[in-house]
Design an enzyme around this catalytic site. Structure first.
Site, PDB file in Angstrom:
ATOM      1  N   LYS A 129      -0.156   5.247   6.092  1.00  0.00           N
ATOM      2  CA  LYS A 129      -0.700   4.030   5.486  1.00  0.00           C
ATOM      3  C   LYS A 129      -2.154   4.291   5.124  1.00  0.00           C
ATOM      4  O   LYS A 129      -3.035   4.299   5.980  1.00  0.00           O
ATOM      5  CB  LYS A 129      -0.594   2.827   6.412  1.00  0.00           C
ATOM      6  CG  LYS A 129      -0.982   1.524   5.714  1.00  0.00           C
ATOM      7  CD  LYS A 129      -0.841   0.335   6.613  1.00  0.00           C
ATOM      8  CE  LYS A 129      -1.033  -0.948   5.801  1.00  0.00           C
ATOM      9  NZ  LYS A 129      -2.289  -0.944   4.995  1.00  0.00           N
ATOM     10  N   ARG A 163      -4.430  -0.364  -3.639  1.00  0.00           N
ATOM     11  CA  ARG A 163      -3.056  -0.282  -4.140  1.00  0.00           C
ATOM     12  C   ARG A 163      -3.079  -0.207  -5.660  1.00  0.00           C
ATOM     13  O   ARG A 163      -3.752  -1.000  -6.335  1.00  0.00           O
ATOM     14  CB  ARG A 163      -2.272  -1.523  -3.681  1.00  0.00           C
ATOM     15  CG  ARG A 163      -0.788  -1.557  -4.090  1.00  0.00           C
ATOM     16  CD  ARG A 163       0.050  -0.763  -3.156  1.00  0.00           C
ATOM     17  NE  ARG A 163       1.476  -0.875  -3.462  1.00  0.00           N
ATOM     18  CZ  ARG A 163       2.314  -1.724  -2.864  1.00  0.00           C
ATOM     19  NH1 ARG A 163       1.863  -2.570  -1.925  1.00  0.00           N
ATOM     20  NH2 ARG A 163       3.599  -1.727  -3.164  1.00  0.00           N
ATOM     21  N   ARG A 221      -3.068  -4.344  -7.215  1.00  0.00           N
ATOM     22  CA  ARG A 221      -2.032  -5.108  -6.523  1.00  0.00           C
ATOM     23  C   ARG A 221      -1.871  -6.494  -7.131  1.00  0.00           C
ATOM     24  O   ARG A 221      -0.772  -7.028  -7.195  1.00  0.00           O
ATOM     25  CB  ARG A 221      -2.406  -5.217  -5.037  1.00  0.00           C
ATOM     26  CG  ARG A 221      -1.533  -6.161  -4.238  1.00  0.00           C
ATOM     27  CD  ARG A 221      -1.891  -6.108  -2.773  1.00  0.00           C
ATOM     28  NE  ARG A 221      -1.248  -7.157  -2.027  1.00  0.00           N
ATOM     29  CZ  ARG A 221      -1.113  -7.163  -0.721  1.00  0.00           C
ATOM     30  NH1 ARG A 221      -1.579  -6.166  -0.017  1.00  0.00           N
ATOM     31  NH2 ARG A 221      -0.532  -8.157  -0.099  1.00  0.00           N
ATOM     32  N   GLU A 279      -1.526   4.529  -3.996  1.00  0.00           N
ATOM     33  CA  GLU A 279      -2.857   4.131  -3.560  1.00  0.00           C
ATOM     34  C   GLU A 279      -3.892   5.038  -4.203  1.00  0.00           C
ATOM     35  O   GLU A 279      -3.664   6.236  -4.376  1.00  0.00           O
ATOM     36  CB  GLU A 279      -2.990   4.253  -2.035  1.00  0.00           C
ATOM     37  CG  GLU A 279      -2.108   3.333  -1.233  1.00  0.00           C
ATOM     38  CD  GLU A 279      -2.809   2.044  -0.856  1.00  0.00           C
ATOM     39  OE1 GLU A 279      -4.053   1.989  -0.903  1.00  0.00           O
ATOM     40  OE2 GLU A 279      -2.093   1.077  -0.492  1.00  0.00           O
ATOM     41  N   PHE A 338       3.764   6.864  -3.525  1.00  0.00           N
ATOM     42  CA  PHE A 338       4.844   6.809  -2.534  1.00  0.00           C
ATOM     43  C   PHE A 338       6.146   6.253  -3.096  1.00  0.00           C
ATOM     44  O   PHE A 338       7.153   6.202  -2.393  1.00  0.00           O
ATOM     45  CB  PHE A 338       4.431   5.991  -1.304  1.00  0.00           C
ATOM     46  CG  PHE A 338       3.840   4.638  -1.617  1.00  0.00           C
ATOM     47  CD1 PHE A 338       4.629   3.586  -2.057  1.00  0.00           C
ATOM     48  CD2 PHE A 338       2.487   4.419  -1.450  1.00  0.00           C
ATOM     49  CE1 PHE A 338       4.092   2.345  -2.328  1.00  0.00           C
ATOM     50  CE2 PHE A 338       1.928   3.178  -1.708  1.00  0.00           C
ATOM     51  CZ  PHE A 338       2.736   2.138  -2.153  1.00  0.00           C
ATOM     52  N   ARG A 344       7.762 -10.818   2.603  1.00  0.00           N
ATOM     53  CA  ARG A 344       7.559  -9.560   3.316  1.00  0.00           C
ATOM     54  C   ARG A 344       8.806  -9.301   4.142  1.00  0.00           C
ATOM     55  O   ARG A 344       8.892  -9.695   5.293  1.00  0.00           O
ATOM     56  CB  ARG A 344       6.323  -9.658   4.201  1.00  0.00           C
ATOM     57  CG  ARG A 344       5.033  -9.827   3.413  1.00  0.00           C
ATOM     58  CD  ARG A 344       3.837  -9.906   4.346  1.00  0.00           C
ATOM     59  NE  ARG A 344       2.611 -10.124   3.599  1.00  0.00           N
ATOM     60  CZ  ARG A 344       1.857  -9.161   3.077  1.00  0.00           C
ATOM     61  NH1 ARG A 344       2.219  -7.906   3.234  1.00  0.00           N
ATOM     62  NH2 ARG A 344       0.756  -9.440   2.427  1.00  0.00           N
ATOM     63  N   LYS A 367       4.798  -2.264   8.351  1.00  0.00           N
ATOM     64  CA  LYS A 367       3.575  -1.502   8.617  1.00  0.00           C
ATOM     65  C   LYS A 367       3.201  -1.609  10.095  1.00  0.00           C
ATOM     66  O   LYS A 367       3.388  -2.644  10.732  1.00  0.00           O
ATOM     67  CB  LYS A 367       2.423  -1.998   7.742  1.00  0.00           C
ATOM     68  CG  LYS A 367       2.098  -3.473   7.876  1.00  0.00           C
ATOM     69  CD  LYS A 367       1.058  -3.888   6.854  1.00  0.00           C
ATOM     70  CE  LYS A 367       0.797  -5.391   6.907  1.00  0.00           C
ATOM     71  NZ  LYS A 367      -0.157  -5.836   5.866  1.00  0.00           N
TER      72      LYS A 367
END
Length: 447
Positions: free
Chosen positions: A159, A164, A179, A208, A241, A313, A319
């Site tokens: 992470k 982002r 983001r 990122e 990712f 979410r 996370k």
């Protein structure tokens, strides 16, 4: 993004006696503020602010201020609104969330759903060059809890504490979005050049942007954020990712394992977030510790069979970050509003100064407080009050509170030059005197 913040809310006119504002009035006013630019725009924006707030009652002014500053906690997040639209339009919630993913605009999706139903929603498609709402992760206290949510096999990604980004490439044209779907292309020329070197003609990547120091280790988030706004020292690099589209193939409905395989084919390892596939908790814990040792803020555990989703979410991405705690002293407290009216809510937190004596303020928080804690601290802190204002009550620095937080960042806002990130109250430590609270040196060591 209307160019209005805390400074623009100073010296507001007195509130109106009667409520006359409509939702449309507020929307029109904010839209007008956001459209202003160039010479004279600041004065014109101030006029619009005064006109809007002058027409608002006391409660309406408080709500408008919360909207502008981002402090309105009313729970109406994108996932909840997407579900509400689904109920109103009599279409499946999954259909709404997929359309939202592709459109990136909740208002467009709501109009399509309410006026055209499922057929209108089906017309939304991934378009290279148009950003889509990113998939988000929920939180877990440890990797074992995360794996219970995702199942195995799962991926454990580093992470990164960066910005982002979503990158779209069409031939030699590259666009970089944040983001919140803002265009960052002009601020990240290094990212553009990295993506132009990839062996692909059309691609949409999720990742990122991270500032990296001379030693190759990640720099603090503030350095990345400032670097993404203007040129400063430190190299800004892209790490990806996920792949959402590759050379004509949309991948958002494919399982994670398929998307990640496509990513590996077109993005070299040095441009990918480190990923470890695991089948058990021991492997996941080892990956978590390796990520922390490399200077990252934790990991994201991802279900290998999950599609790319948006809105809530969900449990497909989870996370995990280490939890830091400090014992700090309450220096002052602010009266609450809304459902916390009449209660002392927002705590001013300080660390002990071992050299000069006294305490150094690190920031404020009202998070983590239950109704029971609010009632208790109101009575307790009023008994410690040395100065009672209309908004802030200053207290004797005697009450110790245990605070959890995600990290420490540099800040010119507070005397110690640092501030806590995402601080929340865990419990009060009446058993601990203020003389045993954590020091500012301990906080600086975390930085």
């Amino acid at each position: 993004q209307i160019g209005l913040g805390y400074a623009g809310l100073r010296d507001l006119p007195p509130p109106a006696e009667a409520a006359t504002l409509t939702v449309r009035d507020v929307d029109t006013a904010f839209e007008s503020m956001g459209a202003l630019s160039g010479q004279g725009s600041q004065a014109r924006r101030r006029e619009l602010v005064h006109r809007l707030f002058g027409a608002a009652t006391v409660d309406e002014q408080r709500m408008l201020g919360g909207l502008v500053t981002g402090e309105l906690r009313q729970g109406a997040q994108a996932g909840l609104l997407a579900d509400a639209i689904a109920v109103a339009a009599l279409v499946p919630a999954g259909t709404i969330r997929r359309a939202l993913l592709l459109a990136g605009d909740l208002k467009l999706v709501a109009v399509a759903a309410l006026l055209g139903g499922a057929p209108a929603l089906a017309e939304f498609a991934l378009t290279v060059g148009r950003p889509i709402a990113p998939m988000l992760a929920q939180s877990a206290a440890d990797v074992g809890t995360a794996l219970a949510a995702t199942g195995v096999p799962a991926a454990v990604d580093d992470k990164l504490d960066g910005v982002r980004i979503q990158v779209h490439r069409e031939g030699e044209t590259v666009a970089v979005f944040s983001r919140s779907l803002d265009d960052l292309t002009g601020r990240m020329p290094e990212v553009v050049q990295q993506v132009l070197r990839l062996p692909v003609a059309r691609v949409v990547l999720d990742g990122e942007a991270l500032a990296v120091g001379p030693d190759g280790r990640p720099m603090p988030f503030q350095d990345t954020a400032s670097r993404s706004m203007r040129r400063e020292s430190g190299s800004l690099r892209a790490y990806f990712f996920d792949a959402l589209h590759v050379d004509g193939s949309d991948l958002i409905d494919e399982p994670g394992a398929v998307r990640w395989a496509a990513l590996d084919e077109v993005v070299p390892e040095e441009m990918r977030v480190r990923r470890v596939m695991v089948s058990g908790e021991a492997e996941a814990e080892a990956a978590f510790q390796a990520s922390l040792s490399a200077g990252h803020e934790g990991v994201v555990v991802k279900a290998a069979e999950a599609a790319y989703d948006v809105g809530r979410r969900g449990s497909a991405w989870v996370k995990v970050k280490p939890r830091h705690t400090l014992d700090l002293v309450v220096l002052a407290v602010e009266w609450g509003h809304g459902r916390r009216t009449g209660k002392l809510s927002n705590l001013h937190l300080g660390a002990r100064d071992p050299r000069g004596g006294g305490f150094v303020m690190l920031g404020k928080t009202f998070k983590g407080l239950t109704d029971q804690m609010l009632a208790w601290q109101t009575e307790k802190l009023l008994s410690l009050a040395v100065e009672r204002g209309d908004w802030v009550v200053k207290v004797r620095p005697e009450l110790v509170v245990e605070v959890a937080f995600d990290g420490v960042q540099r800040s010119t806002r507070y005397p110690g030059g640092v501030a806590l990130r995402f601080a929340r109250v865990l419990r009060y430590r009446e058993d601990k005197p203020a003389s045993e609270a954590d020091t500012i040196d301990a906080v600086l060591a975390l930085l």
